[in-house]
Design an enzyme around this catalytic site. Structure first.
Site, PDB file in Angstrom:
ATOM      1  N   ALA A   1     -12.017   0.264  42.846  1.00 42.84           N
ATOM      2  CA  ALA A   1     -10.940  -0.197  43.721  1.00 42.84           C
ATOM      3  C   ALA A   1     -11.446  -1.381  44.512  1.00 42.84           C
ATOM      4  O   ALA A   1     -12.654  -1.538  44.729  1.00 42.84           O
ATOM      5  CB  ALA A   1     -10.510   0.918  44.664  1.00 42.84           C
TER       6      ALA A   1
ATOM      7  N   LYS B   1     -19.875   1.985  48.179  1.00 38.33           N
ATOM      8  CA  LYS B   1     -18.810   1.336  48.952  1.00 38.33           C
ATOM      9  C   LYS B   1     -19.428   0.084  49.558  1.00 38.33           C
ATOM     10  O   LYS B   1     -20.334   0.163  50.396  1.00 38.33           O
ATOM     11  CB  LYS B   1     -18.267   2.277  50.040  1.00 38.33           C
ATOM     12  CG  LYS B   1     -17.148   1.628  50.852  1.00 38.33           C
ATOM     13  CD  LYS B   1     -16.298   2.634  51.613  1.00 38.33           C
ATOM     14  CE  LYS B   1     -15.181   1.936  52.380  1.00 38.33           C
ATOM     15  NZ  LYS B   1     -14.236   2.848  53.004  1.00 38.33           N
TER      16      LYS B   1
ATOM     17  N   GLY C   1     -10.160  -3.271  48.044  1.00 40.35           N
ATOM     18  CA  GLY C   1      -9.168  -3.379  49.111  1.00 40.35           C
ATOM     19  C   GLY C   1      -9.420  -4.612  49.944  1.00 40.35           C
ATOM     20  O   GLY C   1     -10.155  -5.519  49.545  1.00 40.35           O
ATOM     21  N   CYS C   2      -8.793  -4.629  51.132  1.00 40.70           N
ATOM     22  CA  CYS C   2      -8.940  -5.782  52.015  1.00 40.70           C
ATOM     23  C   CYS C   2     -10.378  -5.912  52.491  1.00 40.70           C
ATOM     24  O   CYS C   2     -10.897  -7.007  52.645  1.00 40.70           O
ATOM     25  CB  CYS C   2      -8.050  -5.611  53.238  1.00 40.70           C
ATOM     26  SG  CYS C   2      -6.356  -5.338  52.839  1.00 40.70           S
ATOM     27  N   PHE C   3     -10.994  -4.773  52.759  1.00 41.87           N
ATOM     28  CA  PHE C   3     -12.311  -4.805  53.405  1.00 41.87           C
ATOM     29  C   PHE C   3     -13.468  -4.461  52.488  1.00 41.87           C
ATOM     30  O   PHE C   3     -14.602  -4.789  52.765  1.00 41.87           O
ATOM     31  CB  PHE C   3     -12.325  -3.816  54.578  1.00 41.87           C
ATOM     32  CG  PHE C   3     -11.447  -4.250  55.704  1.00 41.87           C
ATOM     33  CD1 PHE C   3     -11.859  -5.247  56.569  1.00 41.87           C
ATOM     34  CD2 PHE C   3     -10.204  -3.674  55.895  1.00 41.87           C
ATOM     35  CE1 PHE C   3     -11.052  -5.662  57.609  1.00 41.87           C
ATOM     36  CE2 PHE C   3      -9.385  -4.080  56.929  1.00 41.87           C
ATOM     37  CZ  PHE C   3      -9.809  -5.091  57.793  1.00 41.87           C
TER      38      PHE C   3
ATOM     39  N   LYS D   1     -15.169  -3.098  48.428  1.00 45.27           N
ATOM     40  CA  LYS D   1     -15.115  -2.883  46.975  1.00 45.27           C
ATOM     41  C   LYS D   1     -15.720  -1.519  46.724  1.00 45.27           C
ATOM     42  O   LYS D   1     -16.727  -1.166  47.347  1.00 45.27           O
ATOM     43  CB  LYS D   1     -16.024  -3.914  46.285  1.00 45.27           C
ATOM     44  CG  LYS D   1     -15.346  -5.143  45.811  1.00 45.27           C
ATOM     45  CD  LYS D   1     -16.363  -5.935  45.013  1.00 45.27           C
ATOM     46  CE  LYS D   1     -15.753  -7.215  44.504  1.00 45.27           C
ATOM     47  NZ  LYS D   1     -16.706  -8.014  43.784  1.00 45.27           N
ATOM     48  N   ILE D   2     -15.110  -0.771  45.810  1.00 46.30           N
ATOM     49  CA  ILE D   2     -15.650   0.543  45.473  1.00 46.30           C
ATOM     50  C   ILE D   2     -16.186   0.444  44.046  1.00 46.30           C
ATOM     51  O   ILE D   2     -15.422   0.207  43.103  1.00 46.30           O
ATOM     52  CB  ILE D   2     -14.544   1.633  45.570  1.00 46.30           C
ATOM     53  CG1 ILE D   2     -13.819   1.571  46.924  1.00 46.30           C
ATOM     54  CG2 ILE D   2     -15.107   3.020  45.303  1.00 46.30           C
ATOM     55  CD1 ILE D   2     -14.642   1.936  48.136  1.00 46.30           C
TER      56      ILE D   2
ATOM     57  N   ASP E   1      -6.772   7.917  59.527  1.00 51.53           N
ATOM     58  CA  ASP E   1      -6.217   7.161  58.392  1.00 51.53           C
ATOM     59  C   ASP E   1      -5.956   8.103  57.217  1.00 51.53           C
ATOM     60  O   ASP E   1      -6.326   7.814  56.077  1.00 51.53           O
ATOM     61  CB  ASP E   1      -7.181   6.027  58.008  1.00 51.53           C
ATOM     62  CG  ASP E   1      -6.492   4.946  57.185  1.00 51.53           C
ATOM     63  OD1 ASP E   1      -5.252   4.961  57.111  1.00 51.53           O
ATOM     64  OD2 ASP E   1      -7.199   4.108  56.600  1.00 51.53           O
TER      65      ASP E   1
HETATM   66  N1  LIG Z   1     -16.248   8.215  45.732  1.00 47.42           N
HETATM   67  C1  LIG Z   1     -15.183   7.727  45.087  1.00 47.42           C
HETATM   68  N2  LIG Z   1     -14.910   8.108  43.829  1.00 47.42           N
HETATM   69  C2  LIG Z   1     -13.823   7.613  43.180  1.00 47.42           C
HETATM   70  N3  LIG Z   1     -12.949   6.744  43.719  1.00 47.42           N
HETATM   71  C3  LIG Z   1     -13.163   6.342  44.986  1.00 47.42           C
HETATM   72  C4  LIG Z   1     -14.286   6.813  45.738  1.00 47.42           C
HETATM   73  N4  LIG Z   1     -14.252   6.243  46.953  1.00 47.42           N
HETATM   74  C5  LIG Z   1     -13.155   5.477  46.980  1.00 47.42           C
HETATM   75  N5  LIG Z   1     -12.495   5.519  45.807  1.00 47.42           N
HETATM   76  C6  LIG Z   1     -11.264   4.768  45.460  1.00 47.42           C
HETATM   77  O1  LIG Z   1     -11.255   3.575  46.207  1.00 47.42           O
HETATM   78  C7  LIG Z   1     -10.105   3.517  47.070  1.00 47.42           C
HETATM   79  C8  LIG Z   1     -10.478   2.822  48.370  1.00 47.42           C
HETATM   80  O2  LIG Z   1     -11.518   3.538  49.007  1.00 47.42           O
HETATM   81  P1  LIG Z   1     -11.685   3.525  50.596  1.00 47.42           P
HETATM   82  O3  LIG Z   1     -10.422   4.044  51.199  1.00 47.42           O
HETATM   83  O4  LIG Z   1     -12.952   4.197  50.950  1.00 47.42           O
HETATM   84  O5  LIG Z   1     -11.791   1.949  50.818  1.00 47.42           O
HETATM   85  P2  LIG Z   1     -11.170   1.073  51.985  1.00 47.42           P
HETATM   86  O6  LIG Z   1     -11.500  -0.349  51.714  1.00 47.42           O
HETATM   87  O7  LIG Z   1     -11.579   1.659  53.303  1.00 47.42           O
HETATM   88  O8  LIG Z   1      -9.620   1.278  51.756  1.00 47.42           O
HETATM   89  P3  LIG Z   1      -8.452   0.939  52.806  1.00 47.42           P
HETATM   90  O9  LIG Z   1      -9.007   0.021  53.850  1.00 47.42           O
HETATM   91  O10 LIG Z   1      -7.408   0.307  51.933  1.00 47.42           O
HETATM   92  O11 LIG Z   1      -8.015   2.292  53.344  1.00 47.42           O
HETATM   93  C9  LIG Z   1      -9.682   4.973  47.245  1.00 47.42           C
HETATM   94  O12 LIG Z   1      -8.292   5.052  47.531  1.00 47.42           O
HETATM   95  C10 LIG Z   1     -10.008   5.541  45.874  1.00 47.42           C
HETATM   96  O13 LIG Z   1      -8.986   5.234  44.962  1.00 47.42           O
END
Ligand SMILES: Nc1ncnc2c1ncn2[C@@H]1O[C@H](COP(=O)(O)OP(=O)(O)OP(=O)(O)O)[C@@H](O)[C@H]1O
Length: 441
Positions: free
Chosen positions: A95, A117, A97-99, A101-102, A208
Site C-alpha cells: 500500500a 512501514k 498512502g499520503c504518509f 509506504k507499506i 483512527d
Molecule cells: N502488516 C501489514 N500486512 C499487510 N498489509 C498491511 C500491513 N500494514 C499495513 N498494511 C496495508 O497498508 C495500508 C496502510 O497501512 P497504514 O494504515 O499503517 O498506513 P498509513 O500510511 O498510516 O495509512 P493512512 O494514513 O492512510 O491511515 C493498510 O490499510 C493495509 O491495507
C-alpha cells in the site's frame, strides 16, 4: 517459523548489545541512544513482543496490566542510517498512502517475511515516527493488535519499522459491496473491542479506527488485528483533528470544531468509530458521509431516531434487529456523556443482529425494502418483530410479490408435503408436539 527466527534474532542482537547500551535516566525518563536496528537492537527496556509466540516460550511476555504509566514515556530512539537493500529484498508494495509506504520484504539474514512501514521523513517528524513505533511495539502483546518487531531504522527518505505480515490484507478489501455475514461481524467486533479495550485500559486512544486499519489473518475472520497507531494519543491530551481520515469516521463533536481548534482526546471517539465500523462491515458502506445533521440527511434521520424525536427507524438501519439498534444508539449517540464504552457490544453477542437477510453467504444478499415498505423493516422474526402476525404476513406476501414469488400456494399440498417429509426424517416425531400454524398464511 521465520517470524520466530526473526524475533529470536532480534533478541540475540539485543543481548549482545546490552553491555554497550547507553541508556540514561533523565528525570525518571529512560533515554536510549542504542539504535534499534536489525543488527543492533534494543536496550533492556524493549523486548520482542510475544503475541504469536507460544505461551510456554521463555520469550513470551504477558501484557503488562500495570505498567505504571511507562507506556506513555516515549524514548528518543536513535535511528541508524541504512538502505533497504542492506538487509531486505523488497518483494511488493502492499500500500502507499499520503504518509507511508507499506512494503512486503524478505529479511535476508533470517530469511523471514516482514512488512516494513516506511514513513516519508519529509512529511513527518522523528518524534511522531517514534511515537507510532513505540505504541505499536508496546501494544503488540495483545492478540488482536498487529505485532511490531524491535526493529527500526532510517534511510535517506524514510523512517522505517518492521512488523508482521497480514496475509489477507485489510478489512476494506474483504467486506464486499453487501457487507459480511452477521457471524463474521460478531467475530470481528469481539476481537476489535478487546484490542481497543486493552488500549483504553492503558489510557490510550487509537483515534483512527476504520476498516482500512483492521488487518485480516484468517479468511473466516477468526483472527483480525488492529493496526496503524500513527494517531494514537494519551487520553486527556489536547489534540487537533486526525487529518486524512474519512469524514464518515469523524465523531460529530469533532466535526463541529472550528479550524485548528483543539479538543481533549477521549476514548469515546473510538466508541463512535467502532459504531461506524460495525455498520460498515454489516452493510458494506458507512451509514452517512459525515455526522453533520445540517448537511447530511442520513445522519439527521439517525439523530432524530437516536434522540427519540421519532420512532421511525432510519431507512438504512431497517435491516437490523431492535437489539442491535439499541446497541447502535449507544455507540452513535451525539451526546458524548451518553456514549458507551468500547466493550458494550459484548452484551449483544447472543442477540440476532440482522433480520432482513435471506442469504447466509459470506457476501450476504440483503432484502432492500420496496418503496411500499419504506416505513419499517420487514420483521420476519416473530419473537422480536414489532408488528402483529397478520401485518407480518401481509408484508411478507408483498415482499414475495415484489420478487415475482406471488404464485398462489395450495396450503393442503404444502401441509401434506411437510408431513411426508417429517415422517421420513424421524420415525419417532410426535405430531402433537409441533404445529404447522406458521405455514397457514
Ligand atoms: N502488516 C501489514 N500486512 C499487510 N498489509 C498491511 C500491513 N500494514 C499495513 N498494511 C496495508 O497498508 C495500508 C496502510 O497501512 P497504514 O494504515 O499503517 O498506513 P498509513 O500510511 O498510516 O495509512 P493512512 O494514513 O492512510 O491511515 C493498510 O490499510 C493495509 O491495507
Amino acid at each position: 517459523m521465520g517470524s520466530i527466527l526473526f524475533r529470536l534474532w532480534a533478541i540475540v542482537f539485543r543481548n549482545s548489545n546490552n553491555n554497550s547500551s547507553t541508556c540514561t535516566n533523565h528525570n525518571n525518563q529512560k533515554r536510549c541512544s542504542t539504535p534499534l536496528t536489525p543488527t543492533s537492537t534494543s536496550t533492556g527496556r524493549l523486548e520482542v513482543p510475544g503475541a504469536s509466540v507460544s505461551r510456554r516460550s521463555s520469550i513470551y511476555k504477558k501484557p503488562d496490566k500495570n505498567d505504571g504509566g511507562q507506556i506513555h514515556m516515549i524514548p528518543d530512539v536513535e535511528l541508524p542510517l541504512m538502505t533497504f537493500a542492506d538487509q531486505y529484498n523488497i518483494e511488493k508494495t502492499l500500500a502507499e498512502g499520503c504518509f507511508a509506504k507499506i512494503l512486503l520484504c524478505r529479511h535476508r539474514p533470517t530469511n523471514t517475511t516482514v512488512v516494513l512501514k516506511a514513513v516519508h521523513a519529509e512529511l513527518t517528524t522523528i518524534k511522531e515516527f517514534q511515537k507510532e513505533f513505540h505504541y505499536n511495539y508496546e501494544l503488540s502483546h495483545h492478540h488482536h493488535i498487529l505485532s511490531a518487531y524491535a526493529v527500526a531504522f532510517q534511510t535517506m527518505d524514510y523512517y522505517v519499522f518492521a512488523m508482521e505480515h497480514a496475509p489477507y490484507g485489510d478489512l476494506a478489501s474483504n467486506i464486499g459491496p453487501n457487507g459480511l455475514h452477521e457471524t463474521a461481524c460478531k467475530l470481528i467486533a469481539e476481537q476489535l473491542s478487546s484490542a481497543l479495550g486493552f488500549m483504553h485500559s492503558k489510557n490510550l486512544v487509537h483515534r483512527d479506527l476504520k476498516v482500512e486499519n483492521v488487518l485480516v489473518f484468517t479468511p473466516d475472520f477468526t483472527r483480525v488485528k488492529l493496526c496503524d497507531f500513527g494517531a494514537t494519543t494519551k487520553k486527556g491530551l489536547l489534540v487537533h483533528k486526525v487529518k486524512h481520515t474519512w469524514t464518515s469516521c469523524v465523531p460529530p463533536e469533532q466535526l463541529e470544531l472550528i479550524k485548528n481548534e483543539r479538543f481533549q482526546c477521549l476514548p469515546i471517539s473510538d466508541s463512535w468509530q467502532f459504531g461506524i465500523l460495525l455498520y460498515n462491515i454489516l452493510t458494506g458502506n458507512p451509514p452517512w458521509l459525515s455526522a453533520d445533521w445540517v448537511k447530511d440527511p442520513a445522519y439527521a434521520n439517525f439523530m432524530k431516531y437516536e434522540q427519540r424525536k421519532t420512532t421511525k427507524v432510519p431507512e438504512n438501519f431497517r435491516r437490523f434487529s431492535p437489539r442491535l439498534m439499541r446497541c447502535f444508539r449507544k455507540y452513535l449517540t451525539h451526546d458524548t456523556e451518553e456514549r458507551c464504552k468500547i466493550t458494550e457490544v459484548n452484551k449483544y453477542m447472543k442477540d440476532r443482529w440482522v433480520e432482513c437477510r435471506i442469504s447466509a453467504s459470506k457476501s450476504a444478499t440483503l432484502i432492500s425494502p420496496t418503496p411500499q415498505d419504506q416505513d419499517s423493516c420487514i420483521y420476519l422474526n416473530q419473537r422480536e418483530g414489532r408488528l402483529s402476525g397478520d401485518e407480518n404476513k401481509l408484508r411478507f406476501k408483498r415482499m414475495m410479490s415484489s420478487y415475482g414469488l406471488d404464485v398462489p400456494i395450495d396450503q393442503g399440498m404444502v401441509r401434506k408435503r411437510v408431513w411426508d417429509w417429517l415422517s421420513t426424517c424421524d420415525a419417532s416425531f410426535d405430531p402433537e408436539v409441533e404445529s404447522l400454524h406458521a405455514l397457514e398464511m
